[in-house]
Design an enzyme around this catalytic site. Sequence first.
Site, short mmCIF file in Angstrom:
data_model
loop_
_atom_site.label_atom_id
_atom_site.label_comp_id
_atom_site.label_asym_id
_atom_site.label_seq_id
_atom_site.Cartn_x
_atom_site.Cartn_y
_atom_site.Cartn_z
N GLY A 48 13.01 -4.51 -20.63
CA GLY A 48 13.89 -5.38 -21.42
C GLY A 48 14.96 -4.60 -22.15
N ALA A 49 15.54 -3.60 -21.47
CA ALA A 49 16.51 -2.72 -22.14
C ALA A 49 17.93 -3.25 -22.08
CB ALA A 49 16.45 -1.32 -21.49
N SER A 51 19.09 -5.91 -23.74
CA SER A 51 19.52 -6.60 -24.96
C SER A 51 18.58 -6.25 -26.11
CB SER A 51 19.54 -8.11 -24.75
OG SER A 51 18.23 -8.60 -24.51
N GLY A 52 19.01 -6.62 -27.31
CA GLY A 52 18.17 -6.50 -28.48
C GLY A 52 17.65 -5.10 -28.77
N TYR A 204 2.62 -17.60 -28.37
CA TYR A 204 3.32 -16.34 -28.65
C TYR A 204 2.44 -15.42 -29.49
CZ TYR A 204 6.74 -12.93 -30.25
OH TYR A 204 7.39 -11.75 -30.51
#
Length: 323
Positions: A48-49, A51-52, A204
């Site tokens: 997940g690199a 964004s954020g 979650y």
Amino acid sequence: MATAVLIAAVVGGGVLLVMRRLFPRQNSVKLLQYPAGLMRGKTVIVTGANSGIGKALAGELLKLQARVIMACRDQQSATEAARDIQGHSGSELGEVVIKQLDLASLRSVRKFCQEIQEEEPKVDVLVNNAGVYQCPYSKTEDGFEMQLGVNHLGHFLLTHLLLDLLKSSSPSRVVVVSSKLYKYGRVNFEDLNSETKYNKAFCYSQSKLANLLFTLELAERLEGSGVTVNALTPGIVRTRLGRHVHIPLLAKPLFYLASLLFFKSPLEGAQTPLYLACSPEVEGVSGKCFANCEEEELLEKATDRQAAKKLWDVSCSMVGLED
């Protein structure tokens, strides 16, 4: 028009009041400073690199001259993120590699790991960062509830399949991004896929508690191997993670303003995973959870070894691994 403005003001004021109560103003986060070549020669995988926190972390690792493998589902977004990172990170940078990884597909995870094993002589750090948050009920390609499937099971398989490479690269590290919202969850072994009832907030929290139990059990199993594993809770960070949360239209501008006031920036949120990925201070430390670069005391539910072992066994079965 006057009525709309009045409603917006009332709603906005309420939002700011709630935000101030829920998220007290955070002290300014001190950005870590390391020697420029600290990670030279090191290979780091960040899921997940694009964004954020993941994107900010990748940028910081590049400054330290690491070889950063951006493991992302959306290749176009990853390419744009890499271009942006390289444009803002200075001249003396490490290397960027973009690889396709969809954590909602065990087939994709296996393909990614096979490519890494064939192409990379070593992996020094694996950062399990990617995640989904409070999405509408849906299932992964393999039939798992989406939040459990992506946040826990996808990373569970990914880590397993890369363990041999991590061990041969030791000393090496695994970093797991969890959340303080684990406090509101429990692992519902009777209905892990939420077939009976779906509560997106609970699911979650369940997946983030699973991250911590996975860290606990993995650390015990890796003892003496030269591979350490630690988790972290980054706090409330301004990222796209909350894109599924519905905010009334009139409140959106004020919510954005409140996020600027009370939330961490992605760069600030990336400081603890950066610390766990490369700081000499945590060399040899394993099985812990950190917040703001300091060890965090967890609730008993996150240190339950019996639950951790049971989740491990169930997870192996779900992803098709022999224990």
